[in-house]
Write a protein that holds these residues in place. Structure first.
Motif, short mmCIF file in Angstrom:
data_model
loop_
_atom_site.label_atom_id
_atom_site.label_comp_id
_atom_site.label_asym_id
_atom_site.label_seq_id
_atom_site.Cartn_x
_atom_site.Cartn_y
_atom_site.Cartn_z
N VAL A 1 0.84 -1.20 0.00
CA VAL A 1 0.00 0.00 0.00
C VAL A 1 0.88 1.25 0.00
O VAL A 1 0.64 2.21 -0.76
CB VAL A 1 -0.95 0.00 1.21
N LEU A 2 1.89 1.26 0.85
CA LEU A 2 2.77 2.42 0.94
C LEU A 2 3.60 2.61 -0.32
O LEU A 2 3.83 3.74 -0.76
CB LEU A 2 3.69 2.29 2.15
N LYS A 3 4.04 1.52 -0.90
CA LYS A 3 4.82 1.62 -2.13
C LYS A 3 3.99 2.26 -3.24
O LYS A 3 4.47 3.12 -3.99
CB LYS A 3 5.30 0.23 -2.55
N LYS A 4 2.73 1.86 -3.33
CA LYS A 4 1.84 2.44 -4.33
C LYS A 4 1.50 3.89 -3.99
O LYS A 4 1.45 4.75 -4.87
CB LYS A 4 0.55 1.61 -4.41
N LEU A 5 1.30 4.17 -2.72
CA LEU A 5 0.92 5.51 -2.28
C LEU A 5 2.03 6.52 -2.53
O LEU A 5 1.77 7.64 -3.00
CB LEU A 5 0.56 5.48 -0.79
N THR A 6 3.27 6.15 -2.21
CA THR A 6 4.37 7.11 -2.26
C THR A 6 5.20 7.01 -3.53
O THR A 6 5.96 7.94 -3.85
CB THR A 6 5.31 6.89 -1.06
N GLY A 7 5.09 5.89 -4.25
CA GLY A 7 5.94 5.67 -5.41
C GLY A 7 7.36 5.31 -5.03
O GLY A 7 8.25 5.28 -5.89
N LYS A 8 7.60 5.03 -3.75
CA LYS A 8 8.93 4.68 -3.25
C LYS A 8 8.86 3.38 -2.45
O LYS A 8 7.82 3.04 -1.90
CB LYS A 8 9.49 5.79 -2.36
N VAL A 9 9.98 2.69 -2.38
CA VAL A 9 10.06 1.48 -1.57
C VAL A 9 10.13 1.88 -0.11
O VAL A 9 10.98 2.70 0.28
CB VAL A 9 11.29 0.64 -1.94
N PRO A 10 9.24 1.38 0.74
CA PRO A 10 9.28 1.72 2.16
C PRO A 10 10.59 1.29 2.82
O PRO A 10 11.29 0.38 2.34
CB PRO A 10 8.09 0.95 2.75
N TYR A 11 10.91 1.91 3.92
CA TYR A 11 12.15 1.65 4.65
C TYR A 11 12.00 0.36 5.44
O TYR A 11 11.08 0.21 6.24
CB TYR A 11 12.46 2.82 5.58
N VAL A 12 12.93 -0.57 5.26
CA VAL A 12 12.87 -1.88 5.92
C VAL A 12 14.18 -2.15 6.66
O VAL A 12 15.27 -1.97 6.10
CB VAL A 12 12.61 -3.02 4.92
N ILE A 13 14.06 -2.60 7.90
CA ILE A 13 15.21 -2.99 8.72
C ILE A 13 15.13 -4.49 8.97
O ILE A 13 14.07 -5.01 9.33
CB ILE A 13 15.19 -2.25 10.08
N ASN A 14 16.24 -5.18 8.79
CA ASN A 14 16.32 -6.58 9.18
C ASN A 14 16.83 -6.64 10.61
O ASN A 14 17.88 -6.07 10.94
CB ASN A 14 17.25 -7.36 8.24
N ALA A 15 16.09 -7.34 11.48
CA ALA A 15 16.42 -7.37 12.90
C ALA A 15 17.77 -8.01 13.17
O ALA A 15 18.43 -7.68 14.16
CB ALA A 15 15.33 -8.12 13.66
N ASP A 16 18.21 -8.92 12.32
CA ASP A 16 19.52 -9.52 12.50
C ASP A 16 20.63 -8.50 12.24
O ASP A 16 21.67 -8.51 12.92
CB ASP A 16 19.69 -10.73 11.60
N ASP A 17 20.41 -7.61 11.28
CA ASP A 17 21.37 -6.52 11.05
C ASP A 17 21.39 -5.58 12.25
O ASP A 17 22.46 -5.11 12.67
CB ASP A 17 20.99 -5.73 9.79
#
Length: 242
Positions: A137-153
């Motif tokens: 939904v956010l990707k379509k709304l903003t035209g950008k890839v949402p910010y994602v954090i991997n918990a292992d990182d």
């Protein structure tokens, strides 16, 4: 930055210890899983502790509490998308008024950890599918890839990951917020039994590898089915981790 930051998590994703960093900062009003009050109560079968009976219990009222708080000071709220999925999917105004961040953890570890606290967990409560729906939904709304954090990182290099998150949010990186006293912040009291490790922590650390996790996982068909269902959604989001 926006006046409100949302951390969209799934259960057992190390989201609470990341939330702890924002509590320690002191410049955000922090809400811990506010939308859970719309789906659970003190009488629900899910384990809970000191229930806040004064907190709103509808999506609209909970959202309004957050928006009102953000009119006074910056707000950070951490929640699970499955708590309010259908409402959130169509509430583009609410999504657009905040910075939306996702945190994901490798599914074997999170599912086994979840099972140990709540063996009767239903499929949707694993949480990855709901996260991915809001991600889309956010990707379509903003035209950008949402910010994602991997918990292992995050666990492996918290200073790097949090510094990068602060840059993204356009807020000051505060090294002092990466350590704290062992205590239960008031925000956690309703779900205290879920956050024993976080309560007894002093900083973000990488946990010891637990071989028995894999053993339990391999012996339990239910856990394997939960994993098979949710793994693709994890992989989709993990491809975009920062």
């Amino acid at each position: 930055m926006n006046q409100m930051v949302a951390l969209w998590a799934h259960p057992r994703s190390r989201s609470t210890v990341l939330e702890r960093v924002f509590i320690e900062r002191g410049d955000f009003e922090v809400f811990h899983e506010p939308f859970a009050h719309g789906v659970f109560s003190a009488d629900s079968s899910i384990p809970s502790d000191d229930w806040d009976h004064a907190f709103p219990t509808t999506y609209t009222a909970i959202k309004q509490r957050l928006i009102e708080a953000a009119s006074r000071s910056p707000v950070f709220h951490k929640d699970m998308c499955y708590h309010c999925l259908e409402e959130l999917k169509v509430d583009v105004d609410f999504l657009a008024c905040q910075d939306n961040v996702f945190i994901i953890r490798e599914p074997v570890s999170s599912i086994v950890s979840h099972h140990r606290i709540y063996p009767d967990m239903p499929l949707q409560a694993i949480g990855y599918k709901a996260q991915y729906e809001i991600f889309c939904v956010l990707k379509k709304l903003t035209g950008k890839v949402p910010y994602v954090i991997n918990a292992d990182d995050l666990a492996a290099d918290p200073q790097r990951v949090i510094r990068k998150l602060c840059d993204y949010l356009n807020i000051e990186f505060l090294p002092r917020a990466l350590s704290w006293k062992r205590e239960c912040p008031p925000q956690w009291k309703t779900w205290r039994s879920w956050h024993v490790a976080a309560e007894n922590s002093e900083r973000i650390i990488a946990p010891d590898k637990q071989g028995m996790d894999i053993t339990l996982f391999e012996q339990c068909a239910k856990l394997k089915n939960l994993y098979d269902y949710h793994r693709p959604f994890y992989e989709h989001m993990n491809a975009f981790c920062q």
